[in-house]
Design a protein around this motif. Sequence first.
Motif, PDB file in Angstrom:
ATOM      1  N   ALA A  20       6.386   6.557  -5.374  1.00 53.35           N
ATOM      2  CA  ALA A  20       6.461   6.021  -4.006  1.00 53.35           C
ATOM      3  C   ALA A  20       6.989   4.577  -3.916  1.00 53.35           C
TER       4      ALA A  20
ATOM      5  N   SER B  60       6.729  15.184  -5.758  1.00 51.11           N
ATOM      6  CA  SER B  60       7.392  13.986  -5.235  1.00 51.11           C
ATOM      7  C   SER B  60       7.496  12.936  -6.336  1.00 51.11           C
TER       8      SER B  60
ATOM      9  N   GLY C 290       0.787  -1.231   0.000  1.00 50.51           N
ATOM     10  CA  GLY C 290       0.000   0.000   0.000  1.00 50.51           C
ATOM     11  C   GLY C 290       0.819   1.280   0.000  1.00 50.51           C
ATOM     12  N   ARG C 291       2.088   1.170  -0.445  1.00 53.19           N
ATOM     13  CA  ARG C 291       2.897   2.414  -0.486  1.00 53.19           C
ATOM     14  C   ARG C 291       2.652   3.104  -1.823  1.00 53.19           C
ATOM     15  N   ASN C 292       1.417   3.540  -2.017  1.00 55.88           N
ATOM     16  CA  ASN C 292       1.006   4.027  -3.334  1.00 55.88           C
ATOM     17  C   ASN C 292       0.561   5.480  -3.341  1.00 55.88           C
ATOM     18  N   GLN C 293       0.690   6.165  -2.201  1.00 53.55           N
ATOM     19  CA  GLN C 293       0.293   7.575  -2.166  1.00 53.55           C
ATOM     20  C   GLN C 293       1.542   8.455  -2.129  1.00 53.55           C
ATOM     21  N   TYR C 294       1.326   9.776  -2.200  1.00 50.04           N
ATOM     22  CA  TYR C 294       2.451  10.723  -2.232  1.00 50.04           C
ATOM     23  C   TYR C 294       3.488  10.403  -1.160  1.00 50.04           C
ATOM     24  N   PRO C 295       4.708  10.188  -1.540  1.00 51.63           N
ATOM     25  CA  PRO C 295       5.767  10.105  -0.527  1.00 51.63           C
ATOM     26  C   PRO C 295       6.198  11.532  -0.155  1.00 51.63           C
TER      27      PRO C 295
ATOM     28  N   GLU D 274      11.467   9.363   0.331  1.00 49.08           N
ATOM     29  CA  GLU D 274      11.274   8.500   1.501  1.00 49.08           C
ATOM     30  C   GLU D 274      12.573   8.457   2.310  1.00 49.08           C
TER      31      GLU D 274
END
Length: 408
Positions: free
Chosen positions: A285, A282, A66-71, A76
Amino acid sequence: MTTTGPWTRATAAAGLMRDGVPRPTVFARMSARALEHDALNLGQGFPDDAPPAEVAEAAVAAIRQGRNQYPPGAGEAVLREAIADHQAQWYGLHWDPASEVLVSTGATEALAATILALVEPGDEVITLEPFYDQYAAIIALAGGVHRTVPVTSRTDENSGDLILDVEEDALRGAFSERTRLVLVNTPHNPTGLMLWVGALQTIVDEAARHDALIVTDEVYEHLTFGPAHLPIATLPGAQDRTISISSAGKTFSVTGWKIGWITARPELITAITGVKQWLTYSSGAPFQPAVAAGLAMPASAFHDLAADLRERRDLLTSGLREIGFRVSVPEAGYFTVADAGPLGEPDADALSERLPVEAGVVAIPLSAFYRDGDAGEARAFLRVAFCKSRATIEQSLEQLESWAARQR
Ligand code: PMP
Ligand code: GLN
Protein backbone atom coordinates in the motif's frame (compact mmCIF):
# COMPACT_ATOMS: atom_id res chain seq x y z
CA MET A 1 13.31 -37.29 0.50
CA THR A 2 11.89 -34.57 -1.73
CA THR A 3 8.15 -34.02 -2.02
CA THR A 4 7.38 -33.82 -5.73
CA GLY A 5 4.68 -31.69 -7.32
CA PRO A 6 4.31 -28.91 -9.87
CA TRP A 7 7.13 -27.04 -8.15
CA THR A 8 9.62 -29.72 -9.26
CA ARG A 9 8.70 -28.97 -12.88
CA ALA A 10 9.34 -25.25 -12.34
CA THR A 11 12.60 -25.83 -10.50
CA ALA A 12 13.87 -28.28 -13.10
CA ALA A 13 12.91 -25.97 -15.98
CA ALA A 14 14.99 -23.21 -14.41
CA GLY A 15 17.93 -25.63 -14.34
CA LEU A 16 17.98 -25.81 -10.55
CA MET A 17 17.30 -29.51 -9.95
CA ARG A 18 20.50 -31.52 -9.39
CA ASP A 19 20.03 -35.28 -8.77
CA GLY A 20 16.56 -34.63 -7.37
CA VAL A 21 17.79 -31.90 -5.03
CA PRO A 22 16.75 -28.27 -5.63
CA ARG A 23 19.34 -25.50 -5.59
CA PRO A 24 18.62 -21.84 -4.84
CA THR A 25 18.48 -19.50 -7.86
CA VAL A 26 21.77 -18.35 -9.30
CA PHE A 27 21.13 -14.87 -7.88
CA ALA A 28 20.60 -16.16 -4.35
CA ARG A 29 23.57 -18.51 -4.65
CA MET A 30 25.98 -15.92 -5.95
CA SER A 31 24.90 -13.24 -3.43
CA ALA A 32 25.50 -15.80 -0.67
CA ARG A 33 28.98 -16.48 -2.14
CA ALA A 34 29.69 -12.75 -2.02
CA LEU A 35 28.83 -12.65 1.68
CA GLU A 36 30.69 -15.86 2.46
CA HIS A 37 33.92 -14.64 0.87
CA ASP A 38 33.43 -10.95 1.57
CA ALA A 39 33.59 -10.48 -2.19
CA LEU A 40 32.34 -7.53 -4.24
CA ASN A 41 28.96 -8.44 -5.72
CA LEU A 42 28.72 -7.75 -9.45
CA GLY A 43 26.24 -10.62 -9.65
CA GLN A 44 22.64 -10.04 -8.59
CA GLY A 45 21.07 -7.06 -10.33
CA PHE A 46 20.24 -4.67 -7.53
CA PRO A 47 21.62 -1.14 -7.45
CA ASP A 48 23.74 0.51 -4.77
CA ASP A 49 21.88 3.77 -5.43
CA ALA A 50 19.27 5.31 -3.14
CA PRO A 51 15.85 6.02 -4.67
CA PRO A 52 15.09 9.61 -5.76
CA ALA A 53 14.43 11.61 -2.58
CA GLU A 54 10.84 12.50 -3.48
CA VAL A 55 10.02 8.84 -4.04
CA ALA A 56 11.48 7.75 -0.69
CA GLU A 57 9.83 10.65 1.13
CA ALA A 58 6.44 9.85 -0.41
CA ALA A 59 6.64 6.28 0.93
CA VAL A 60 7.56 7.48 4.42
CA ALA A 61 4.74 10.04 4.33
CA ALA A 62 2.25 7.38 3.18
CA ILE A 63 3.16 5.13 6.11
CA ARG A 64 2.84 8.03 8.55
CA GLN A 65 -0.51 8.99 7.01
CA GLY A 66 -1.78 5.50 7.79
CA ARG A 67 -1.88 4.03 4.28
CA ASN A 68 -0.95 0.66 5.73
CA GLN A 69 -3.96 -1.57 5.07
CA TYR A 70 -5.00 -3.54 1.97
CA PRO A 71 -5.15 -1.28 -1.06
CA PRO A 72 -7.60 -2.16 -3.86
CA GLY A 73 -6.61 -5.41 -5.59
CA ALA A 74 -6.13 -3.67 -8.93
CA GLY A 75 -3.94 -1.02 -7.31
CA GLU A 76 -4.45 2.44 -5.82
CA ALA A 77 -6.22 4.77 -8.26
CA VAL A 78 -3.42 7.33 -7.95
CA LEU A 79 -0.87 4.77 -9.18
CA ARG A 80 -3.06 3.39 -11.95
CA GLU A 81 -3.56 6.94 -13.22
CA ALA A 82 0.16 7.67 -12.99
CA ILE A 83 0.93 4.49 -14.99
CA ALA A 84 -1.58 5.47 -17.68
CA ASP A 85 -0.17 9.04 -17.82
CA HIS A 86 3.38 7.72 -18.02
CA GLN A 87 2.53 5.43 -20.95
CA ALA A 88 0.77 8.30 -22.73
CA GLN A 89 3.56 10.83 -22.16
CA TRP A 90 6.53 8.64 -22.96
CA TYR A 91 5.07 6.39 -25.66
CA GLY A 92 1.79 7.86 -26.88
CA LEU A 93 -0.03 4.74 -25.64
CA HIS A 94 -3.46 5.39 -24.18
CA TRP A 95 -4.93 3.12 -21.51
CA ASP A 96 -7.99 3.45 -19.31
CA PRO A 97 -6.66 3.46 -15.73
CA ALA A 98 -9.85 1.79 -14.47
CA SER A 99 -9.96 -1.20 -16.80
CA GLU A 100 -6.62 -1.44 -18.61
CA VAL A 101 -4.05 -1.07 -15.81
CA LEU A 102 -3.26 -3.62 -13.09
CA VAL A 103 -0.73 -3.09 -10.29
CA SER A 104 1.27 -6.18 -9.29
CA THR A 105 3.79 -7.32 -6.72
CA GLY A 106 6.77 -6.59 -8.94
CA ALA A 107 7.13 -7.61 -12.56
CA THR A 108 7.71 -11.10 -11.17
CA GLU A 109 4.09 -11.48 -10.11
CA ALA A 110 2.85 -9.80 -13.28
CA LEU A 111 4.74 -12.34 -15.40
CA ALA A 112 3.62 -15.29 -13.31
CA ALA A 113 -0.04 -14.25 -13.25
CA THR A 114 -0.04 -13.56 -16.99
CA ILE A 115 1.48 -16.88 -17.98
CA LEU A 116 -0.59 -18.90 -15.51
CA ALA A 117 -3.76 -17.13 -16.66
CA LEU A 118 -3.23 -17.62 -20.37
CA VAL A 119 -1.11 -20.71 -21.08
CA GLU A 120 -2.82 -24.12 -21.22
CA PRO A 121 -0.80 -27.35 -20.99
CA GLY A 122 0.86 -27.96 -24.34
CA ASP A 123 0.68 -24.33 -25.49
CA GLU A 124 3.96 -22.97 -26.81
CA VAL A 125 5.62 -19.88 -25.38
CA ILE A 126 8.49 -18.22 -27.22
CA THR A 127 11.34 -16.33 -25.53
CA LEU A 128 14.84 -15.35 -26.50
CA GLU A 129 17.68 -17.50 -25.15
CA PRO A 130 19.42 -16.55 -22.86
CA PHE A 131 16.31 -15.62 -20.85
CA TYR A 132 15.48 -14.35 -17.36
CA ASP A 133 15.26 -17.53 -15.25
CA GLN A 134 11.69 -16.99 -14.09
CA TYR A 135 10.32 -17.41 -17.62
CA ALA A 136 11.26 -21.08 -17.91
CA ALA A 137 9.99 -21.82 -14.40
CA ILE A 138 6.54 -20.30 -14.88
CA ILE A 139 6.07 -21.69 -18.38
CA ALA A 140 6.77 -25.13 -16.92
CA LEU A 141 4.44 -24.52 -13.97
CA ALA A 142 1.67 -23.75 -16.47
CA GLY A 143 2.50 -26.93 -18.41
CA GLY A 144 3.54 -24.87 -21.43
CA VAL A 145 6.22 -25.76 -23.95
CA HIS A 146 9.16 -23.35 -24.02
CA ARG A 147 10.50 -22.45 -27.48
CA THR A 148 13.55 -20.22 -27.74
CA VAL A 149 15.20 -17.93 -30.27
CA PRO A 150 18.98 -17.65 -29.84
CA VAL A 151 20.77 -14.40 -29.19
CA THR A 152 23.79 -14.70 -31.49
CA SER A 153 27.28 -13.39 -30.79
CA ARG A 154 30.14 -12.21 -32.95
CA THR A 155 33.18 -9.95 -32.72
CA ASP A 156 33.04 -6.41 -34.04
CA GLU A 157 35.84 -6.09 -36.61
CA ASN A 158 36.82 -2.59 -35.59
CA SER A 159 36.54 -2.57 -31.81
CA GLY A 160 37.04 -6.28 -31.09
CA ASP A 161 33.99 -6.05 -28.83
CA LEU A 162 31.28 -8.65 -28.48
CA ILE A 163 28.17 -7.93 -30.56
CA LEU A 164 24.93 -9.63 -29.56
CA ASP A 165 21.98 -9.86 -31.91
CA VAL A 166 18.78 -11.66 -32.85
CA GLU A 167 18.03 -12.81 -36.39
CA GLU A 168 14.59 -12.05 -37.77
CA ASP A 169 14.44 -15.39 -39.61
CA ALA A 170 15.01 -17.19 -36.32
CA LEU A 171 12.19 -15.21 -34.73
CA ARG A 172 9.89 -16.14 -37.59
CA GLY A 173 10.90 -19.79 -37.38
CA ALA A 174 9.95 -20.07 -33.71
CA PHE A 175 6.22 -19.59 -34.34
CA SER A 176 3.88 -22.50 -34.96
CA GLU A 177 0.15 -23.22 -34.84
CA ARG A 178 0.65 -24.03 -31.14
CA THR A 179 2.15 -20.65 -30.22
CA ARG A 180 0.06 -19.03 -27.52
CA LEU A 181 2.42 -16.34 -26.24
CA VAL A 182 5.59 -14.64 -27.33
CA LEU A 183 7.40 -13.16 -24.36
CA VAL A 184 9.57 -10.28 -25.49
CA ASN A 185 12.16 -8.88 -23.07
CA THR A 186 13.56 -5.59 -24.30
CA PRO A 187 15.84 -4.14 -22.99
CA HIS A 188 17.03 -7.67 -22.37
CA ASN A 189 18.35 -9.35 -19.25
CA PRO A 190 21.09 -10.70 -19.26
CA THR A 191 22.54 -8.97 -22.37
CA GLY A 192 21.20 -5.40 -22.42
CA LEU A 193 20.17 -6.00 -26.03
CA MET A 194 17.35 -3.80 -27.35
CA LEU A 195 15.07 -5.08 -30.10
CA TRP A 196 14.45 -2.62 -32.91
CA VAL A 197 11.58 -1.98 -35.22
CA GLY A 198 12.44 -4.76 -37.73
CA ALA A 199 12.55 -7.53 -35.14
CA LEU A 200 9.60 -6.13 -33.22
CA GLN A 201 7.45 -5.83 -36.35
CA THR A 202 8.35 -9.41 -37.29
CA ILE A 203 7.09 -10.52 -33.88
CA VAL A 204 3.88 -8.51 -34.24
CA ASP A 205 3.24 -9.87 -37.76
CA GLU A 206 3.89 -13.47 -36.75
CA ALA A 207 1.81 -13.12 -33.60
CA ALA A 208 -1.08 -11.81 -35.71
CA ARG A 209 -0.65 -14.62 -38.27
CA HIS A 210 -0.75 -17.25 -35.52
CA ASP A 211 -3.28 -15.43 -33.36
CA ALA A 212 -0.79 -15.39 -30.49
CA LEU A 213 -0.55 -12.90 -27.65
CA ILE A 214 2.52 -10.75 -26.99
CA VAL A 215 3.84 -10.30 -23.46
CA THR A 216 6.56 -7.71 -23.07
CA ASP A 217 8.87 -7.39 -20.07
CA GLU A 218 10.11 -3.80 -20.06
CA VAL A 219 11.55 -3.45 -16.55
CA TYR A 220 14.69 -1.75 -17.95
CA GLU A 221 12.66 0.71 -20.08
CA HIS A 222 14.30 3.83 -18.63
CA LEU A 223 17.85 2.52 -18.28
CA THR A 224 18.88 3.21 -21.87
CA PHE A 225 22.20 4.72 -22.96
CA GLY A 226 21.54 5.69 -26.59
CA PRO A 227 18.24 5.51 -28.40
CA ALA A 228 15.13 5.43 -26.22
CA HIS A 229 13.21 2.24 -25.52
CA LEU A 230 10.69 1.25 -28.20
CA PRO A 231 7.66 -0.53 -26.67
CA ILE A 232 6.28 -3.23 -28.94
CA ALA A 233 2.73 -2.08 -28.12
CA THR A 234 3.39 1.10 -30.14
CA LEU A 235 3.81 -0.83 -33.40
CA PRO A 236 0.91 -0.96 -35.85
CA GLY A 237 -1.46 -3.80 -34.97
CA ALA A 238 0.23 -4.57 -31.65
CA GLN A 239 -1.60 -2.81 -28.84
CA ASP A 240 -4.70 -5.01 -28.81
CA ARG A 241 -2.76 -8.25 -28.45
CA THR A 242 0.04 -7.02 -26.18
CA ILE A 243 0.35 -7.33 -22.42
CA SER A 244 3.02 -4.84 -21.34
CA ILE A 245 4.75 -5.40 -18.02
CA SER A 246 7.08 -3.09 -16.13
CA SER A 247 8.21 -2.35 -12.60
CA ALA A 248 9.43 0.39 -10.29
CA GLY A 249 12.39 -1.67 -9.08
CA LYS A 250 14.98 -0.69 -11.67
CA THR A 251 13.70 2.75 -12.67
CA PHE A 252 13.66 4.12 -9.11
CA SER A 253 16.30 1.85 -7.51
CA VAL A 254 13.73 0.17 -5.26
CA THR A 255 14.05 -3.53 -6.14
CA GLY A 256 12.92 -4.43 -2.61
CA TRP A 257 9.57 -2.63 -2.90
CA LYS A 258 8.12 -5.08 -5.41
CA ILE A 259 5.70 -2.80 -7.21
CA GLY A 260 5.06 -3.66 -10.86
CA TRP A 261 2.26 -3.16 -13.35
CA ILE A 262 0.51 -4.43 -16.44
CA THR A 263 -1.21 -2.53 -19.21
CA ALA A 264 -3.45 -4.42 -21.64
CA ARG A 265 -6.98 -4.50 -23.07
CA PRO A 266 -9.75 -4.99 -20.47
CA GLU A 267 -10.48 -8.64 -21.33
CA LEU A 268 -6.80 -9.51 -20.85
CA ILE A 269 -6.63 -7.57 -17.57
CA THR A 270 -9.73 -9.47 -16.39
CA ALA A 271 -8.07 -12.80 -17.22
CA ILE A 272 -4.82 -11.92 -15.48
CA THR A 273 -6.65 -10.54 -12.44
CA GLY A 274 -8.30 -13.95 -12.22
CA VAL A 275 -4.91 -15.36 -11.20
CA LYS A 276 -3.28 -12.32 -9.59
CA GLN A 277 -6.00 -12.00 -6.96
CA TRP A 278 -5.26 -15.53 -5.69
CA LEU A 279 -1.52 -14.99 -5.58
CA THR A 280 -1.23 -11.78 -3.57
CA TYR A 281 -4.64 -10.10 -3.83
CA SER A 282 -2.98 -6.67 -3.53
CA SER A 283 0.48 -5.10 -3.36
CA GLY A 284 2.44 -2.82 -0.94
CA ALA A 285 0.00 0.00 0.00
CA PRO A 286 2.41 2.81 1.01
CA PHE A 287 4.74 2.16 -1.93
CA GLN A 288 2.01 2.76 -4.47
CA PRO A 289 1.62 6.53 -4.00
CA ALA A 290 5.42 6.75 -3.83
CA VAL A 291 5.83 5.03 -7.19
CA ALA A 292 3.08 7.30 -8.57
CA ALA A 293 5.21 10.29 -7.47
CA GLY A 294 8.22 8.73 -9.21
CA LEU A 295 6.40 8.17 -12.49
CA ALA A 296 5.35 11.83 -12.46
CA MET A 297 8.96 13.09 -12.20
CA PRO A 298 10.08 15.26 -15.12
CA ALA A 299 11.73 13.45 -18.04
CA SER A 300 15.06 15.06 -17.11
CA ALA A 301 15.13 13.12 -13.83
CA PHE A 302 14.82 9.81 -15.71
CA HIS A 303 17.53 10.90 -18.17
CA ASP A 304 19.88 11.87 -15.33
CA LEU A 305 19.52 8.42 -13.74
CA ALA A 306 20.32 6.73 -17.06
CA ALA A 307 23.26 9.05 -17.76
CA ASP A 308 24.77 8.25 -14.40
CA LEU A 309 24.39 4.52 -15.02
CA ARG A 310 25.89 4.94 -18.50
CA GLU A 311 29.08 6.32 -16.96
CA ARG A 312 29.35 3.24 -14.78
CA ARG A 313 28.74 1.01 -17.82
CA ASP A 314 31.66 2.73 -19.53
CA LEU A 315 33.85 2.41 -16.45
CA LEU A 316 33.18 -1.33 -16.17
CA THR A 317 33.36 -2.19 -19.87
CA SER A 318 36.58 -0.26 -20.49
CA GLY A 319 38.16 -1.75 -17.36
CA LEU A 320 37.20 -5.31 -18.29
CA ARG A 321 38.45 -4.75 -21.84
CA GLU A 322 41.85 -3.60 -20.53
CA ILE A 323 42.10 -6.69 -18.35
CA GLY A 324 41.64 -8.82 -21.47
CA PHE A 325 37.97 -9.78 -21.51
CA ARG A 326 36.04 -9.45 -24.77
CA VAL A 327 33.14 -7.26 -23.67
CA SER A 328 29.75 -6.21 -24.93
CA VAL A 329 28.85 -2.54 -24.57
CA PRO A 330 25.12 -2.81 -23.88
CA GLU A 331 22.64 -0.18 -25.01
CA ALA A 332 20.57 -0.57 -21.86
CA GLY A 333 20.10 -2.27 -18.53
CA TYR A 334 22.35 -3.25 -15.66
CA PHE A 335 24.74 -5.77 -17.18
CA THR A 336 27.61 -6.26 -19.56
CA VAL A 337 28.54 -9.65 -20.99
CA ALA A 338 32.25 -10.44 -20.62
CA ASP A 339 33.89 -13.28 -22.53
CA ALA A 340 36.62 -14.86 -20.42
CA GLY A 341 37.81 -16.99 -23.35
CA PRO A 342 40.62 -14.57 -24.31
CA LEU A 343 41.97 -14.92 -20.74
CA GLY A 344 42.29 -18.67 -21.22
CA GLU A 345 39.11 -19.37 -19.24
CA PRO A 346 36.72 -21.40 -21.42
CA ASP A 347 34.24 -22.33 -18.65
CA ALA A 348 32.35 -19.48 -17.00
CA ASP A 349 30.55 -21.86 -14.61
CA ALA A 350 33.82 -22.94 -13.06
CA LEU A 351 35.25 -19.43 -13.25
CA SER A 352 32.30 -17.85 -11.43
CA GLU A 353 32.83 -20.33 -8.59
CA ARG A 354 36.54 -19.46 -8.38
CA LEU A 355 36.35 -15.69 -8.79
CA PRO A 356 34.88 -14.91 -5.34
CA VAL A 357 37.76 -16.79 -3.75
CA GLU A 358 40.59 -15.91 -6.14
CA ALA A 359 39.65 -12.32 -7.00
CA GLY A 360 37.08 -11.36 -4.36
CA VAL A 361 34.55 -10.58 -7.10
CA VAL A 362 31.22 -12.21 -7.89
CA ALA A 363 29.81 -12.44 -11.44
CA ILE A 364 27.16 -14.72 -12.89
CA PRO A 365 27.81 -17.30 -15.62
CA LEU A 366 25.62 -16.65 -18.65
CA SER A 367 24.79 -20.38 -18.67
CA ALA A 368 22.31 -19.68 -15.83
CA PHE A 369 20.08 -18.08 -18.46
CA TYR A 370 20.07 -21.08 -20.83
CA ARG A 371 18.01 -24.25 -20.82
CA ASP A 372 19.78 -27.04 -18.96
CA GLY A 373 22.59 -24.57 -18.26
CA ASP A 374 23.88 -25.28 -21.77
CA ALA A 375 25.23 -21.96 -23.03
CA GLY A 376 26.87 -23.44 -26.16
CA GLU A 377 29.10 -20.80 -27.74
CA ALA A 378 28.47 -18.54 -24.74
CA ARG A 379 29.96 -20.98 -22.21
CA ALA A 380 32.87 -18.64 -21.45
CA PHE A 381 30.60 -15.62 -20.94
CA LEU A 382 29.94 -13.92 -17.60
CA ARG A 383 27.19 -11.43 -16.79
CA VAL A 384 28.75 -8.56 -14.87
CA ALA A 385 26.60 -5.87 -13.19
CA PHE A 386 27.46 -2.15 -13.35
CA CYS A 387 24.48 -0.94 -11.28
CA LYS A 388 26.92 -0.72 -8.34
CA SER A 389 28.79 2.27 -6.91
CA ARG A 390 31.81 3.65 -8.77
CA ALA A 391 33.97 2.66 -5.80
CA THR A 392 32.75 -0.94 -5.98
CA ILE A 393 33.34 -1.11 -9.74
CA GLU A 394 36.82 0.43 -9.45
CA GLN A 395 37.81 -1.87 -6.61
CA SER A 396 36.45 -4.91 -8.54
CA LEU A 397 38.49 -3.94 -11.59
CA GLU A 398 41.63 -3.59 -9.50
CA GLN A 399 41.10 -7.01 -7.96
CA LEU A 400 40.34 -8.61 -11.33
CA GLU A 401 43.44 -6.99 -12.82
CA SER A 402 45.68 -8.49 -10.12
CA TRP A 403 43.92 -11.82 -10.47
CA ALA A 404 44.45 -11.80 -14.25
CA ALA A 405 48.12 -10.86 -13.77
CA ARG A 406 48.57 -13.87 -11.47
CA GLN A 407 47.06 -16.16 -14.14
CA ARG A 408 49.53 -15.06 -16.84
N1 PMP B 1 12.11 -9.21 -15.56
C1 PMP B 1 13.42 -9.02 -15.72
C2 PMP B 1 13.99 -9.08 -17.10
C3 PMP B 1 14.23 -8.77 -14.62
O1 PMP B 1 15.54 -8.58 -14.79
C4 PMP B 1 13.66 -8.74 -13.34
C5 PMP B 1 14.50 -8.58 -12.12
N2 PMP B 1 14.82 -7.33 -11.92
C6 PMP B 1 12.29 -8.92 -13.22
C7 PMP B 1 11.55 -9.18 -14.34
C8 PMP B 1 11.61 -8.88 -11.88
O2 PMP B 1 11.19 -7.62 -11.57
P1 PMP B 1 10.61 -7.27 -10.11
O3 PMP B 1 11.77 -7.11 -9.22
O4 PMP B 1 9.84 -6.01 -10.33
O5 PMP B 1 9.72 -8.39 -9.71
N1 GLN C 1 16.58 -9.42 -11.77
C1 GLN C 1 17.73 -9.63 -10.96
C2 GLN C 1 18.91 -10.08 -11.79
O1 GLN C 1 18.75 -10.43 -12.93
C3 GLN C 1 17.55 -10.69 -9.91
C4 GLN C 1 16.23 -10.88 -9.32
C5 GLN C 1 16.23 -12.11 -8.46
O2 GLN C 1 17.11 -12.27 -7.63
N2 GLN C 1 15.30 -12.96 -8.69
O3 GLN C 1 19.98 -10.10 -11.27
